[in-house]
Design a protein around this motif. Structure first.
Motif, PDB file in Angstrom:
ATOM      1  N   ALA A   1       8.373  16.149  13.030  1.00 54.91           N
ATOM      2  CA  ALA A   1       8.898  14.820  12.400  1.00 54.91           C
ATOM      3  C   ALA A   1      10.004  14.149  13.424  1.00 54.91           C
ATOM      4  N   ALA A   2      10.659  15.002  14.127  1.00 60.95           N
ATOM      5  CA  ALA A   2      11.923  14.486  14.868  1.00 60.95           C
ATOM      6  C   ALA A   2      11.313  13.849  16.164  1.00 60.95           C
ATOM      7  N   GLU A   3      10.379  14.567  16.793  1.00 59.02           N
ATOM      8  CA  GLU A   3       9.694  14.349  18.054  1.00 59.02           C
ATOM      9  C   GLU A   3       9.137  13.030  17.661  1.00 59.02           C
ATOM     10  N   ALA A   4       8.304  12.867  16.758  1.00 55.25           N
ATOM     11  CA  ALA A   4       7.454  11.387  16.452  1.00 55.25           C
ATOM     12  C   ALA A   4       8.378  10.345  16.799  1.00 55.25           C
ATOM     13  N   SER A   5       9.875  10.427  16.661  1.00 53.49           N
ATOM     14  CA  SER A   5      10.685   8.876  16.816  1.00 53.49           C
ATOM     15  C   SER A   5      10.928   8.807  18.300  1.00 53.49           C
TER      16      SER A   5
ATOM     17  N   CYS B   1       9.518  14.345  -7.079  1.00 50.04           N
ATOM     18  CA  CYS B   1       8.946  13.116  -7.358  1.00 50.04           C
ATOM     19  C   CYS B   1       9.318  11.805  -7.139  1.00 50.04           C
ATOM     20  N   GLU B   2      10.865  11.640  -7.006  1.00 43.80           N
ATOM     21  CA  GLU B   2      11.484  10.316  -6.829  1.00 43.80           C
ATOM     22  C   GLU B   2      12.234  10.260  -5.462  1.00 43.80           C
ATOM     23  N   SER B   3      11.860  11.032  -4.666  1.00 45.34           N
ATOM     24  CA  SER B   3      12.240  11.138  -3.259  1.00 45.34           C
ATOM     25  C   SER B   3      11.980   9.963  -2.569  1.00 45.34           C
ATOM     26  N   THR B   4      12.474   9.632  -1.365  1.00 39.60           N
ATOM     27  CA  THR B   4      12.071   8.634  -0.399  1.00 39.60           C
ATOM     28  C   THR B   4      10.604   8.870   0.079  1.00 39.60           C
ATOM     29  N   LEU B   5      10.300  10.125   0.260  1.00 34.30           N
ATOM     30  CA  LEU B   5       8.857  10.411   1.019  1.00 34.30           C
ATOM     31  C   LEU B   5       7.958  10.213  -0.092  1.00 34.30           C
ATOM     32  N   SER B   6       8.007  10.668  -1.359  1.00 34.74           N
ATOM     33  CA  SER B   6       7.271  10.427  -2.578  1.00 34.74           C
ATOM     34  C   SER B   6       6.903   9.058  -2.787  1.00 34.74           C
ATOM     35  N   LYS B   7       8.077   8.335  -2.787  1.00 41.00           N
ATOM     36  CA  LYS B   7       7.815   6.770  -3.083  1.00 41.00           C
ATOM     37  C   LYS B   7       7.005   5.971  -1.960  1.00 41.00           C
ATOM     38  N   ALA B   8       7.094   6.505  -0.917  1.00 45.90           N
ATOM     39  CA  ALA B   8       6.426   5.882   0.503  1.00 45.90           C
ATOM     40  C   ALA B   8       4.993   6.250   0.368  1.00 45.90           C
ATOM     41  N   ALA B   9       4.711   7.462  -0.194  1.00 48.74           N
ATOM     42  CA  ALA B   9       3.387   8.015   0.015  1.00 48.74           C
ATOM     43  C   ALA B   9       2.281   7.349  -1.045  1.00 48.74           C
ATOM     44  N   GLU B  10       1.104   7.246  -0.346  1.00 47.74           N
ATOM     45  CA  GLU B  10      -0.197   6.764  -1.300  1.00 47.74           C
ATOM     46  C   GLU B  10      -0.439   7.821  -2.604  1.00 47.74           C
TER      47      GLU B  10
ATOM     48  N   THR C   1       3.014  17.054   9.400  1.00 47.57           N
ATOM     49  CA  THR C   1       4.250  16.882  10.159  1.00 47.57           C
ATOM     50  C   THR C   1       5.431  17.679   8.931  1.00 47.57           C
ATOM     51  N   GLY C   2       6.522  17.942   9.584  1.00 50.30           N
ATOM     52  CA  GLY C   2       7.705  18.520   8.779  1.00 50.30           C
ATOM     53  C   GLY C   2       8.750  18.712   9.806  1.00 50.30           C
TER      54      GLY C   2
ATOM     55  N   ALA D   1      16.331  12.445   7.053  1.00 52.09           N
ATOM     56  CA  ALA D   1      16.222  11.318   7.876  1.00 52.09           C
ATOM     57  C   ALA D   1      15.337  11.324   8.776  1.00 52.09           C
ATOM     58  N   GLU D   2      14.984  12.090   9.405  1.00 46.95           N
ATOM     59  CA  GLU D   2      14.022  12.068  10.549  1.00 46.95           C
ATOM     60  C   GLU D   2      12.559  11.613  10.208  1.00 46.95           C
ATOM     61  N   MET D   3      12.255  11.672   8.957  1.00 41.63           N
ATOM     62  CA  MET D   3      11.138  11.166   8.513  1.00 41.63           C
ATOM     63  C   MET D   3      10.921   9.497   8.315  1.00 41.63           C
ATOM     64  N   LYS D   4      12.195   9.009   8.298  1.00 43.54           N
ATOM     65  CA  LYS D   4      12.195   7.419   8.319  1.00 43.54           C
ATOM     66  C   LYS D   4      11.393   6.645   9.073  1.00 43.54           C
ATOM     67  N   ASN D   5      11.607   7.225  10.521  1.00 45.10           N
ATOM     68  CA  ASN D   5      10.596   6.385  11.365  1.00 45.10           C
ATOM     69  C   ASN D   5       9.295   6.412  11.256  1.00 45.10           C
ATOM     70  N   LEU D   6       8.760   7.863  10.766  1.00 42.25           N
ATOM     71  CA  LEU D   6       7.430   8.006  10.792  1.00 42.25           C
ATOM     72  C   LEU D   6       6.755   7.373   9.463  1.00 42.25           C
ATOM     73  N   ILE D   7       7.613   7.328   8.291  1.00 43.73           N
ATOM     74  CA  ILE D   7       7.430   6.556   7.247  1.00 43.73           C
ATOM     75  C   ILE D   7       7.148   5.213   7.501  1.00 43.73           C
TER      76      ILE D   7
END
Length: 337
Positions: free
Chosen positions: A95-99, A145-154, A67-68, A122-128
């Motif tokens: 990523a936007a259509e996911a919501s 590495c300190e982004s919202t996406l990085s911190k949420a990922a395994e 996704t992206g 912002a469109e990644m929030k619902n997917l996360i």
């Protein structure tokens, strides 16, 4: 009024001082430096994360959901296609259509590979949130590495920072290429890890030029009565009739057990041209131990043998017994070359 002349290149040489060429060279240098930076990073922490991501995907029961958004979305779509075509089930989810309902395409057995250079769309929030709720493994591919996406990922595949080829450092150019390069590296690592072969590849690519190259000899060979064959002890006059009637420019010679032992070609006829040629036996004219191929050989490999040996036909054998024949024209008609 005379028609204007079309714009033509002035000289046979390249004008290296041309501004467009200079711009292109700067772009390629900038993008190449980004790929070099990834190579260096893979020898450090990025390499550890990369290996973990490959293991996670390899062990997943489901598919890879790539996704992206924006340029990262275009790159993600290509990475998904490469993964799927090399044996890792994958597809792209915007990523936007996911919501708006496309989250239903993602199951708990899947792995999400999310691309975002900044990691802050912002469109990644619902997917996360969805991934967390259903415990779906999330791999981030980002430069922060300190982004919202990085911190949420395994697992976070953190790419090194790089300047865009765009002179304003705005249009995604170097960054897009780096995301694509790392995605390709991941797809090939998974391909090699599972021992994905050219035979496996052919199953997933039946169409187009690539599909033609991945056809097997058995798919294009002539079999049965179409194969020109004669036993040892046959007079050349009879062998010539067989050669002419079948139209391959050759005739295979078999022994009493049916095994291929020789071949008579147009070249053999020229080399042995003499008054008594028609009454001679094929045993004295044939080329012994002719080149043969398996019915399971790829058509592209058969073409290589024909070209390297400078011949136009190959006998197809099974346990040294002829079961078919392939002519260069058959391979050309199949679209291999």
């Amino acid at each position: 009024m005379a028609n204007p002349k079309p714009l033509m290149a002035k000289s046979s040489g390249t004008d290296h001082a041309n501004p467009a060429i200079q711009s292109a060279l700067r772009t390629l240098d900038a993008e190449a430096s980004g790929v070099v930076a990834i190579s260096a990073a893979l020898q450090g922490p990025l390499g550890t994360a990369f290996a973990a991501a490959a293991d996670l995907i390899r062990q997943a029961k489901g598919r890879v959901i790539v996704t992206g958004l924006g340029k990262s979305g275009h790159v993600a779509r290509k990475i998904a296609a490469t993964l799927a075509s090399t044996g890792t089930p994958a597809f792209f989810v915007h990523a936007a259509e996911a919501s708006h309902g496309d989250l239903g395409m993602i199951t708990a057995d899947d792995v999400i590979l999310a691309l975002s250079w900044s990691g802050e769309q912002a469109e990644m929030k619902n997917l996360i949130t969805y991934a967390k709720r259903f415990r779906i493994a999330l791999i981030a591919m980002t430069a922060e590495c300190e982004s919202t996406l990085s911190k949420a990922a395994e697992i976070a595949l953190t790419l090194p920072k790089a300047r865009e080829a765009c002179p304003h450092n705005l249009a995604p150019t170097t960054s897009s290429l780096m995301l694509l390069a790392l995605g390709d590296a991941l797809a090939i690592a998974l391909l090699e890890g599972r021992g994905f072969t050219s035979v496996d590849f052919s199953v997933l690519h039946p169409g187009g030029k690539l599909g033609a190259m991945l056809k097997f000899t058995r798919d294009i060979m002539h079999a049965g009565d179409a194969v020109p064959l004669k036993p040892l002890g046959t007079r050349m006059s009879d062998a010539l009739v067989e050669m002419s009637s079948k139209g391959f420019g050759c005739v295979g010679i078999v022994d009493i057990s049916g095994a291929i032992v020789g071949i008579v070609t147009d070249g053999d006829l020229r080399r042995h041209m003499r008054p008594d040629l028609m009454t001679a036996l094929v045993d004295d004219v044939m080329t012994k131990n002719p080149k043969t191929i398996s019915r399971d050989l790829l058509a592209s490999e058969a073409l290589e043998i024909l070209n390297s040996s400078k011949i136009t036909a190959l006998i197809v054998t099974d346990a040294n017994r002829p079961v078919g024949i392939v002519h260069l024209h058959d391979i050309l008609r199949a679209g291999v070359a």
